[in-house]
Design an enzyme around this catalytic site. Structure first.
Site, mmCIF file in Angstrom:
data_model
loop_
_atom_site.group_PDB
_atom_site.id
_atom_site.type_symbol
_atom_site.label_atom_id
_atom_site.label_comp_id
_atom_site.label_asym_id
_atom_site.label_seq_id
_atom_site.Cartn_x
_atom_site.Cartn_y
_atom_site.Cartn_z
ATOM 1 N N GLU A 107 6.042 22.563 32.806
ATOM 2 C CA GLU A 107 5.895 21.716 33.611
ATOM 3 C C GLU A 107 7.457 21.735 34.402
ATOM 4 O O GLU A 107 8.605 21.820 33.975
ATOM 5 C CB GLU A 107 6.013 20.256 32.820
ATOM 6 C CG GLU A 107 5.987 18.938 33.803
ATOM 7 C CD GLU A 107 5.934 17.756 32.924
ATOM 8 O OE1 GLU A 107 6.330 17.838 31.719
ATOM 9 O OE2 GLU A 107 5.452 16.711 33.742
ATOM 10 N N HIS A 140 4.344 22.021 25.941
ATOM 11 C CA HIS A 140 5.196 22.277 26.892
ATOM 12 C C HIS A 140 6.501 21.905 26.937
ATOM 13 O O HIS A 140 7.113 21.179 26.372
ATOM 14 C CB HIS A 140 4.459 21.872 28.206
ATOM 15 C CG HIS A 140 4.519 20.277 28.532
ATOM 16 N ND1 HIS A 140 3.640 19.223 28.100
ATOM 17 C CD2 HIS A 140 5.383 19.904 29.287
ATOM 18 C CE1 HIS A 140 4.068 18.239 28.605
ATOM 19 N NE2 HIS A 140 5.121 18.321 29.071
ATOM 20 N N HIS A 148 12.562 18.073 29.045
ATOM 21 C CA HIS A 148 12.061 17.592 27.974
ATOM 22 C C HIS A 148 11.199 18.791 27.244
ATOM 23 O O HIS A 148 10.876 19.742 27.835
ATOM 24 C CB HIS A 148 11.189 16.551 27.816
ATOM 25 C CG HIS A 148 10.055 16.640 28.732
ATOM 26 N ND1 HIS A 148 10.071 16.049 30.026
ATOM 27 C CD2 HIS A 148 8.771 16.897 28.461
ATOM 28 C CE1 HIS A 148 8.756 15.997 30.701
ATOM 29 N NE2 HIS A 148 7.971 16.668 29.875
HETATM 30 CO CO CO Z 1 6.141 16.798 30.260
#
Ligand code: CO
Length: 134
Positions: A130, A79, A7
């Site tokens: 991440e 992020h 994502h």
């Molecule tokens: Co995230």
């Protein structure tokens, strides 16, 4: 080592307005908002054919994204999340490569119930990363 883009997270000042932009203007499949008190965020997921966009808004006091929104009042990209097969092996590889893992270096349970770690943006082209074990 990294696999799919899981994502892209975008912090927004108004979740309803952001949901309307993705649902109505862009014609995407947009979820209902979900409060994640443990993470200090409310999330909306935009499900695209090849990845997800995670719209984030601060929830409660001391939200980890409150400062980001103060610095970026119109919102902005927060992020990127890449999938890895084995998060501990990925972490150890990154540490050997000289990358900085945020926090105490131990994976925590992320917004999707899977182990995640965050990596210092200065080590990754100015972008907070991440990694999530899938
Ligand atoms: Co995230």
């Amino acid at each position: 080592m990294i696999g799919k883009l899981n994502h892209v997270a975008i912090v927004v000042p108004d979740l309803a307005a952001a949901s309307a932009i993705y649902r109505d203007t862009l014609g995407a499949d947009v979820s209902a908002p979900e409060d994640l008190p443990d993470h200090g965020v409310t999330t909306v997921f935009v499900n695209l054919p090849n990845t997800k966009i995670e719209l984030l808004h601060p929830l409660g006091e001391g939200s980890p994204i409150a400062k980001f929104l103060q610095r970026n009042p119109a919102g902005g990209m927060h992020h990127l999340c890449y999938e890895v097969a084995d998060i501990l092996a990925a972490r150890d590889h990154l540490l050997v490569q000289g990358a900085r893992v945020l926090g105490d270096g131990e994976p925590r349970t992320g917004a999707h119930g899977k182990p995640v770690l965050f990596l210092h943006p200065k080590d990754f082209c100015g972008t907070l990363l991440e990694i999530e074990e899938i």
